[in-house]
Design a protein around this motif. Structure first.
Motif, PDB file in Angstrom:
ATOM      1  N   CYS A  19      20.620  19.199  43.330  1.00  0.00           N
ATOM      2  CA  CYS A  19      22.074  21.030  44.156  1.00  0.00           C
ATOM      3  C   CYS A  19      22.045  21.083  42.351  1.00  0.00           C
ATOM      4  CB  CYS A  19      22.707  19.827  44.502  1.00  0.00           C
ATOM      5  SG  CYS A  19      24.502  20.704  44.776  1.00  0.00           S
ATOM      6  N   CYS A  21      24.824  23.341  42.849  1.00  0.00           N
ATOM      7  CA  CYS A  21      25.761  23.759  42.966  1.00  0.00           C
ATOM      8  C   CYS A  21      26.858  24.006  42.087  1.00  0.00           C
ATOM      9  CB  CYS A  21      27.293  23.427  43.851  1.00  0.00           C
ATOM     10  SG  CYS A  21      27.711  21.269  43.594  1.00  0.00           S
ATOM     11  N   CYS A  24      28.148  19.946  40.349  1.00  0.00           N
ATOM     12  CA  CYS A  24      26.893  19.617  40.179  1.00  0.00           C
ATOM     13  C   CYS A  24      26.202  19.890  38.905  1.00  0.00           C
ATOM     14  CB  CYS A  24      25.486  19.590  41.185  1.00  0.00           C
ATOM     15  SG  CYS A  24      25.809  18.418  42.828  1.00  0.00           S
ATOM     16  N   HIS A 222      30.620  15.856  45.850  1.00  0.00           N
ATOM     17  CA  HIS A 222      30.272  17.783  44.966  1.00  0.00           C
ATOM     18  C   HIS A 222      30.966  18.303  46.159  1.00  0.00           C
ATOM     19  CE1 HIS A 222      26.238  18.592  46.689  1.00  0.00           C
ATOM     20  NE2 HIS A 222      26.823  18.145  47.497  1.00  0.00           N
TER      21      HIS A 222
HETATM   22 ZN    ZN Z   1      26.150  19.469  44.114  1.00  0.00          ZN
END
Ligand code: ZN
Length: 267
Positions: A19, A21, A24, A222
């Motif tokens: 991930c 994002c 993260c 997350h």
């Molecule tokens: Zn993430």
């Protein structure tokens, strides 16, 4: 009671594999933003030491801290909560009881427990481990347990996943005011949209019903970390998010009884 939050993420942890994002990505360069999988809490009182929430871990990774362990309190028997415990089966010394709802008969740990002792704890049946009083708390819409822990004047309520308590549990705690409410934030909606709706309202209602002095959030995804990043509003002021490795001491809290609430042993 002395509390150590050994892990504060969901089963995926933060960062989540693959991930990218913002939460993260941040956790990849900022170790303090990382969250180990699962919500594992170490509780110590006098010579007693417990783990609450199981012990998630990756294969081969050491999750249980060194030193004697008196018991492990499990909300359920999902593999993710037990994965860090398997090496303990080949340990030596006193057996380690694992308390929780009735364990499934086909569970690997039941067939080959080794040093571990999977045991059934009935909901609301008081249990004492050394100086710590324990009550398994039934949850609404779930076979999982939360736990109420008491040592002297220190009291905490720990809930897995989300802030929910079944009616009988609320009734049992009606005169038992916790210093700390520690709850998962595994919101079924994913990410809360606003402070005045959905999961925050339920959390606030539970905190008020229990009379908890502080509310700590663990088991953070997350998505929730991403939602919190840079946000100055939308998070209730009386809610604190814990981090991996955070320590708390309930002895240090202000134990002045809440006005109008009787304090009486329920555990
Ligand atoms: Zn993430």
């Amino acid at each position: 009671m002395r509390l150590s939050f050994l892990s504060t993420g969901t089963e995926a942890g933060v960062p989540v594999y693959g991930c990218d994002c913002p939460a993260c990505s941040r956790a990849r360069f900022d170790r303090s933003a990382r969250r180990r999988p699962g919500g594992c809490l170490q509780v110590e009182a006098g010579p007693a030491r417990l783990l609450v929430g199981g012990c998630p871990g990756l294969p081969g990774e050491r999750r249980v801290p060194d030193g004697r362990l008196d018991a492990i309190l499990l909300p359920d028997w999902r593999p993710g909560r037990l994965s860090g415990l398997h090496a303990l089966r080949w340990g030596v010394g006193a057996p380690i009881p694992l308390f929780g709802p009735a364990p499934p008969a086909d569970l690997d740990l039941v067939r080959e427990p080794g040093l571990l002792r999977p045991l059934t704890l009935e909901p609301l049946q008081p249990l004492r481990l050394g100086p710590i009083g324990i009550l398994a708390l039934p949850l609404t819409g779930s076979p999982e347990y939360g736990y109420a822990l008491e040592h002297g004047e220190s009291r905490i309520v720990w809930l897995p996943g989300a802030p929910r308590l079944a009616g009988p549990a609320l009734q049992a705690l009606s005169r038992w005011v916790p210093d700390l409410l520690i709850t998962g934030a595994d919101w079924e909606e994913g990410v809360p949209a606003a402070a005045d709706g959905g999961p925050w309202s339920r959390l606030s209602a539970l905190r008020v019903a229990l009379g908890a002095r502080r509310t700590l959030i663990t088991h953070v995804s997350h998505q929730l970390d991403r939602w919190r990043m840079g946000r100055m509003d939308g998070i209730p002021a009386d809610v604190e998010f814990v981090r991996d490795g955070q320590r708390e001491s309930s002895e240090a809290l202000d134990l002045t009884p809440v006005a109008g609430v009787e304090r009486e042993n329920a555990v």
